[in-house]
Design an enzyme around this catalytic site. Structure first.
Site: not given
Ligand SMILES: *Cc1c(COP(=O)(O)O)cnc(C)c1O
Length: 398
Positions: A96, A118, A384
């Site tokens: 993020k 938000e 992610s």
């Molecule tokens: C917020 C988040 C997501 C989901 O958000 P996307 O916009 O779909 O990437 C996925 N993995 C993690 C670790 C997150 O913090």
């Protein structure tokens, strides 16, 4: 790059659409803000001094490039070659921050002094509060009253970073209501405030802007794969999709490489027929959510259905317009992964590789049993985020 000149069938067009999805469905009061952004974002992103500052912070503050790691024991288990893109090693623990750094640099160049955002579970709020501290900018984060109670550690993080957390107490007191409050705040403070959206959602140009900031992920994957394997193209790229920003970043530079199969993992919750799910492409219909036309979960008369997922980051009733188009055009293949499958995959990765993934990322890992990739094929999974934030959930399964 001062105007959109995309030839790609999968990129946004000059009207802000991906196929039939996207656009800017916003109240008239918001037009000047969104128009200012739309008219300036490509120009600003292309400026050499912007790129220098952005790349410098990605390197020295976020810790990029993140490694592309050959997961040997996981590969042995699934009899194929699996690389993990380690976004979990980014500062603050997830992808993020790539987007919030890009947006705050843009906000500065637009002459803004304040940031509003938000947040649902608080992860985007923390990423936003982090870059506001870094830049010395005032930060207001709207968060549903119920989410404030459920996510105390992230509320504490935001406060420690100097942000003001404002409760949204209307409606269901969750993300949807926090978004409405943040939009209202932006309408009332158009000249000095920038609104940082946390995924590839919202009115044009947000989905394209966020995708560009996250596209560093696939830019790095290409370079790293070329070094490691002699080819920059894998056979599969897999990512989880909440709003879709990490997936957009992981797919971005492969969109026109049609030999690369793009695979998206949505949150199936208790199963797509259970009534407790967030599998938008399986359960949703075309509609307008948060300012763009996309696929969303809704009742017969168009009321948004509350989603369910064990992972807070995938607990969203829609997907961004790019992903709606990738689904519609069959460019990406979507799987609905249940809560239980994601837990099993998180446990498996922890034991096989010594990496505890975020619950969201575990949904991407859980596609592996379905994929049946060949031994000589290359699979890239976008990891992610890291699992520290999910320990309370994991503890229930140990
Ligand atoms: C917020 C988040 C997501 C989901 O958000 P996307 O916009 O779909 O990437 C996925 N993995 C993690 C670790 C997150 O913090």
């Amino acid at each position: 790059m001062t105007a959109l000149q995309n030839q790609s069938a999968y990129q946004v067009n000059e009207r802000g659409y991906y196929g039939q999805f996207g656009g800017a469905y916003i109240p008239e009061m918001l037009y000047p803000n969104v128009e200012e952004l739309r008219d300036n974002y490509l120009k600003i992103i292309a400026q050499p001094d912007f790129q220098e500052e952005f790349q410098g912070l990605l390197r020295d503050y976020v810790g990029r490039p993140t490694p592309l790691y050959l997961a040997q024991r996981l590969s042995d288990k699934y009899n194929t070659t699996i690389y993990l893109k380690r976004e979990d090693l980014c500062h603050t623990g997830a992808h993020k921050i790539n987007n919030t750094i890009g947006q705050i640099l843009l906000a500065k160049r637009l002459g803004k002094q304040k940031i509003v955002a938000e947040t649902g579970a608080g992860q985007h709020g923390v990423a936003t509060a982090t870059v506001c501290a870094l830049m010395g900018m005032e930060c207001i984060v709207y968060m549903g009253e119920i989410d404030i109670q459920r996510q105390a550690p992230n509320v504490a993080r935001m406060k420690m970073l100097g942000a003001e957390v404002r409760p949204a107490s209307s409606g269901s007191k969750t993300l949807k209501d926090a978004t409405n409050e943040a939009m209202r705040h932006w309408i009332n403070n158009p000249t000095d405030t920038h609104y940082i959206i946390g995924s590839v959602v919202g009115p044009h140009p947000y989905p394209d802007m966020v995708a560009r900031f996250q596209s560093v992920i696939s830019e790095e994957i290409k370079k790293q794969l070329l070094e490691k394997t002699g080819s920059e193209l894998p056979d599969y790229v897999i990512a989880c999709v909440g709003g879709g920003s990490n997936a957009a970043g992981a797919f971005y530079h492969f969109l026109d490489d049609e030999s690369v199969k793009l695979v998206a993992a949505e949150a199936g919750g208790h199963g797509i027929t259970s009534g407790l799910s967030a599998a938008t492409t399986f359960l949703g219909k075309i509609g307008v959510l948060h300012g763009s036309k996309s696929i969303l979960m809704q009742t017969e008369d168009g009321q948004v259905v509350e989603p369910h997922s064990i992972s807070a980051g995938l607990d969203y009733p829609g997907i961004g317009p790019m992903h709606a188009h990738l689904h519609d055009s069959h460019r990406a293949l979507f799987y609905a992964i249940t809560d239980d499958e994601s837990i099993a995959s998180a446990m498996e990765l922890s034991k096989l590789e010594g990496i505890i993934p975020a619950l969201e990322s575990a949904h991407a890992l859980a596609v592996l049993p379905y994929l049946k990739a060949a031994p000589n094929e290359t699979v890239v999974i976008n990891l992610s985020g890291r699992g520290d934030k999910d320990l309370a959930t994991y503890m229930k399964y140990l």
